[in-house]
Design a protein around this motif. Structure first.
Motif, PDB file in Angstrom:
ATOM      1  N   ALA A 182      10.780 -13.889 -40.829  1.00  0.00           N
ATOM      2  CA  ALA A 182      11.286 -14.411 -39.482  1.00  0.00           C
ATOM      3  C   ALA A 182      10.845 -13.941 -38.434  1.00  0.00           C
ATOM      4  N   GLY A 183      10.849 -14.530 -37.184  1.00  0.00           N
ATOM      5  CA  GLY A 183      10.139 -13.901 -36.002  1.00  0.00           C
ATOM      6  C   GLY A 183      11.072 -13.208 -35.123  1.00  0.00           C
ATOM      7  N   VAL A 184      10.831 -12.148 -34.566  1.00  0.00           N
ATOM      8  CA  VAL A 184      11.467 -11.211 -33.615  1.00  0.00           C
ATOM      9  C   VAL A 184      11.140 -11.607 -32.246  1.00  0.00           C
ATOM     10  N   ASN A 185      12.142 -12.129 -31.620  1.00  0.00           N
ATOM     11  CA  ASN A 185      12.136 -12.615 -30.079  1.00  0.00           C
ATOM     12  C   ASN A 185      12.824 -11.575 -29.163  1.00  0.00           C
ATOM     13  N   ARG A 186      12.473 -11.720 -27.827  1.00  0.00           N
ATOM     14  CA  ARG A 186      13.364 -10.661 -26.873  1.00  0.00           C
ATOM     15  C   ARG A 186      14.849 -11.167 -26.969  1.00  0.00           C
ATOM     16  N   GLY A 187      15.139 -12.345 -27.143  1.00  0.00           N
ATOM     17  CA  GLY A 187      16.646 -12.793 -27.514  1.00  0.00           C
ATOM     18  C   GLY A 187      17.179 -12.082 -28.390  1.00  0.00           C
ATOM     19  N   ASP A 188      16.699 -11.617 -29.451  1.00  0.00           N
ATOM     20  CA  ASP A 188      17.244 -10.882 -30.482  1.00  0.00           C
ATOM     21  C   ASP A 188      17.446  -9.289 -29.979  1.00  0.00           C
ATOM     22  N   ALA A 246       3.703 -19.209 -39.787  1.00  0.00           N
ATOM     23  CA  ALA A 246       4.457 -20.314 -39.012  1.00  0.00           C
ATOM     24  C   ALA A 246       5.792 -19.846 -38.479  1.00  0.00           C
ATOM     25  N   ALA A 247       6.449 -18.605 -39.121  1.00  0.00           N
ATOM     26  CA  ALA A 247       7.575 -18.106 -38.327  1.00  0.00           C
ATOM     27  C   ALA A 247       7.020 -17.561 -36.974  1.00  0.00           C
ATOM     28  N   SER A 248       5.626 -17.085 -36.798  1.00  0.00           N
ATOM     29  CA  SER A 248       5.473 -16.604 -35.504  1.00  0.00           C
ATOM     30  C   SER A 248       5.200 -17.616 -34.463  1.00  0.00           C
ATOM     31  N   ILE A 249       5.264 -18.787 -34.779  1.00  0.00           N
ATOM     32  CA  ILE A 249       4.995 -19.719 -33.653  1.00  0.00           C
ATOM     33  C   ILE A 249       5.946 -20.822 -33.290  1.00  0.00           C
ATOM     34  N   VAL A 250       7.231 -20.773 -34.029  1.00  0.00           N
ATOM     35  CA  VAL A 250       8.201 -21.622 -33.860  1.00  0.00           C
ATOM     36  C   VAL A 250       8.612 -21.733 -32.340  1.00  0.00           C
ATOM     37  N   GLU A 251       9.303 -20.441 -32.057  1.00  0.00           N
ATOM     38  CA  GLU A 251      10.001 -20.406 -30.919  1.00  0.00           C
ATOM     39  C   GLU A 251       8.928 -20.578 -29.467  1.00  0.00           C
ATOM     40  N   VAL A 252       7.937 -19.668 -29.900  1.00  0.00           N
ATOM     41  CA  VAL A 252       6.676 -20.095 -28.782  1.00  0.00           C
ATOM     42  C   VAL A 252       6.474 -21.484 -28.567  1.00  0.00           C
ATOM     43  N   MET A 273      21.404 -12.047 -36.039  1.00  0.00           N
ATOM     44  CA  MET A 273      20.121 -12.406 -35.273  1.00  0.00           C
ATOM     45  C   MET A 273      19.029 -13.326 -36.123  1.00  0.00           C
ATOM     46  N   GLY A 274      18.051 -13.725 -35.115  1.00  0.00           N
ATOM     47  CA  GLY A 274      16.939 -14.249 -35.796  1.00  0.00           C
ATOM     48  C   GLY A 274      16.926 -15.924 -35.411  1.00  0.00           C
ATOM     49  N   LEU A 275      16.042 -16.350 -34.495  1.00  0.00           N
ATOM     50  CA  LEU A 275      15.841 -17.438 -33.679  1.00  0.00           C
ATOM     51  C   LEU A 275      14.795 -18.294 -34.430  1.00  0.00           C
ATOM     52  N   GLU A 276      14.109 -17.756 -35.404  1.00  0.00           N
ATOM     53  CA  GLU A 276      13.137 -18.746 -35.989  1.00  0.00           C
ATOM     54  C   GLU A 276      12.721 -18.040 -37.341  1.00  0.00           C
ATOM     55  N   CYS A 277      12.558 -18.854 -38.288  1.00  0.00           N
ATOM     56  CA  CYS A 277      11.767 -18.435 -39.298  1.00  0.00           C
ATOM     57  C   CYS A 277      10.899 -19.561 -40.195  1.00  0.00           C
ATOM     58  N   ALA A 278      10.154 -19.187 -41.328  1.00  0.00           N
ATOM     59  CA  ALA A 278       9.867 -20.186 -42.226  1.00  0.00           C
ATOM     60  C   ALA A 278      10.364 -19.693 -43.656  1.00  0.00           C
ATOM     61  N   GLY A 279      10.450 -20.662 -44.473  1.00  0.00           N
ATOM     62  CA  GLY A 279      10.813 -20.587 -45.847  1.00  0.00           C
ATOM     63  C   GLY A 279      10.862 -21.703 -46.841  1.00  0.00           C
ATOM     64  N   ILE A 280      11.560 -21.759 -47.809  1.00  0.00           N
ATOM     65  CA  ILE A 280      11.716 -22.754 -48.894  1.00  0.00           C
ATOM     66  C   ILE A 280      13.118 -23.303 -48.927  1.00  0.00           C
TER      67      ILE A 280
END
Lengths: 321, 321
Positions: free
Chosen positions: A37-43, A115-121, A61-68
């Protein structure tokens, strides 16, 4: 399932792993086992009580992630599909329910953490710079906070589009990081007045500061320029010189991704996957992971992002892929 | 030729008919014998010394006219063609040189005076509401100064597009004029708070006030709303609450037509003729001439517009057709 909660709602540092109910996907949603999961300023804002989830969204919390995908529900996806997910909340957990329009394939060659690092950006930068402000080849983009998660991505994307890129940052090290990513004009805001350096030059400005930079941003705008404000780290109320804005036929937009409705998010996700994913697969635009923490240590991840000393994204590792 | 000049440049009321050189058309321009010219607030500002012509434009006032081509130069037009003209200046005269992209046919069935009365408003309203703000069927438009030249045209155009139209004006008589043109929501700004009446309801706002209305306009914006400022009658500097703008994903644009380059003007003129001229020909959108003065009495025309008691346009009659 396990998820991060605030053990003491009045203490934004009390992020604690706890047992909570596994979410039940609504119609049109899939259940995803979160790997990263990505960490964002919104969190950070949500932990501090300033950014409540929109109605109907997870309280986690958590505005983006990657998984199965473990349960595709009625979506077009299948069990076992590896996906990246844009979330209105819920990423700091072992499982999350995700609307179909916010599920994306992993970019080719990308790990879950990458992948989790680039979804929100990716969705934020593409939707604001291109879909909203119409940034295109030959234009000049000014990015505030060039070394942050948004900034590092925006530099690369704008260079891929054929733009001239100016950035502001607060240290020579951060500016050097921006230069390596392709930034053409490097402005140390502690030493130089960006409004003077960029006077009448910026076709588009991507701003995370808000009020403190409002007047200077208008000075920096070129004719028909567009100031896009996506953060308010420098306050919420500022004096606007409308005559100056009018003399440039300028526009100001202030936007956020989280509260958009499902249709709007699906449109942004689809456009981002179509245009940005190929650039990620080709390596033209790269991910920038600054540090990875285990989900159980989300508190340290928040502290790292809050320190301001981060170049790129902070990631929570949730499950082994 | 005869044209209006300021006999005393320090006295905005000293508009006087005088002998001046007839303009020589540059390549790409046609010479037009002016039959009627429109009076705009920009002309009042220019007479007062606050709105100098852009570089290269005529020093003579007059931002729109209609007349007959006497020398087509290299343009696609012919001698004797009856045309309406968007001008960067020069309309208060017997002859004016006009770039090809700013020459339009007269709307079907229109007199010279009628045509001269709608060029600026049609191009301004169409380019701002539709080309810039994307106004479309089902949306709600708020127009400040609904009874003025811009306002009366915008009401009709927005109704033709299928919008709900709210207007502000300062008297029951003006509001009744707006109602007759199709306005749905009538707000007397002396009695009611438009921000309260329209709170979160306006998809697009067409504003001629500027600073004084800035905060109230942001309050009135709906989600994804767009405030378009085309006048600064209420001052140039105002406090902008960016957090409120962001909570609505709102946009603010401030624009003017006069300083746009030739290509930009040609694009706007072509789009306006394509989409608005048929509405004029069909009578769906009508002209609103408040009063006509002879060119020699431009001073009275300016006084009439400055009085604020005008419903519709003020016209100068220059030559008999």
């Amino acid at each position: 399932m396990k998820a991060i909660i605030l053990a003491d709602p009045s203490d934004k540092t009390s992020l604690t792993l706890a047992e909570v109910p596994t979410p039940t996907p609504a119609p049109g949603e899939a259940l995803v086992k979160v790997c990263a999961a990505g960490v964002n300023r919104g969190d950070l804002l949500q932990a501090a009580g300033h950014y409540p989830p929109p109605p109907g969204a997870s309280e986690i919390m958590g505005l983006e992630c990657a998984g199965i995908i473990t349960d595709p529900g009625t979506t077009k996806f299948s069990q076992g599909d590896r996906v990246a997910c844009l979330l209105a909340g819920g990423g700091y957990a072992e499982y999350v329910a995700v609307p179909e329009g916010q599920l994306m394939p992993l970019p080719e060659g990308y790990s879950f953490a990458e992948a989790a690092s680039i979804v929100e950006v990716a969705c934020t930068v593409w939707s604001n710079l291109v879909m909203l402000a119409g940034l295109h080849e030959g234009q000049t983009l000014l990015i505030h906070g060039g070394a942050g998660g948004i900034g590092t991505f925006a530099i690369q994307l704008a260079k891929a589009l054929g733009c001239t890129v100016a950035v502001t940052a607060g240290s020579a090290e951060k500016l050097e990081a921006c230069r390596r990513l392709g930034a053409d004009i490097l402005i140390n805001y502690r030493e130089d007045d960006f409004a003077e350096v960029m006077k009448n030059k910026a076709d588009v400005i991507l701003d995370i500061i808000g009020a403190k930079y409002l007047d200077a941003n208008i000075r920096a705008l070129a004719m028909d320029g567009h100031l896009v404000i996506i953060g308010l780290q420098g306050g919420i109320k500022g004096e606007l010189n409308i005559a100056r804005l009018l003399s440039k036929r300028g526009s100001i937009s202030a936007t956020a991704l989280r509260a958009r409705d499902l249709e709007d998010k699906a449109r942004i996700v689809a456009d981002t996957v179509e245009h940005v994913w190929p650039l990620l697969a080709a390596g033209t635009v790269t991910h920038q992971i600054h540090a990875t923490f285990p989900l159980s240590d989300a508190a340290s991840a928040h502290a790292a992002l809050a320190s301001g000393e981060v170049t790129g994204k902070v990631i929570l590792a949730v499950a082994e892929s």
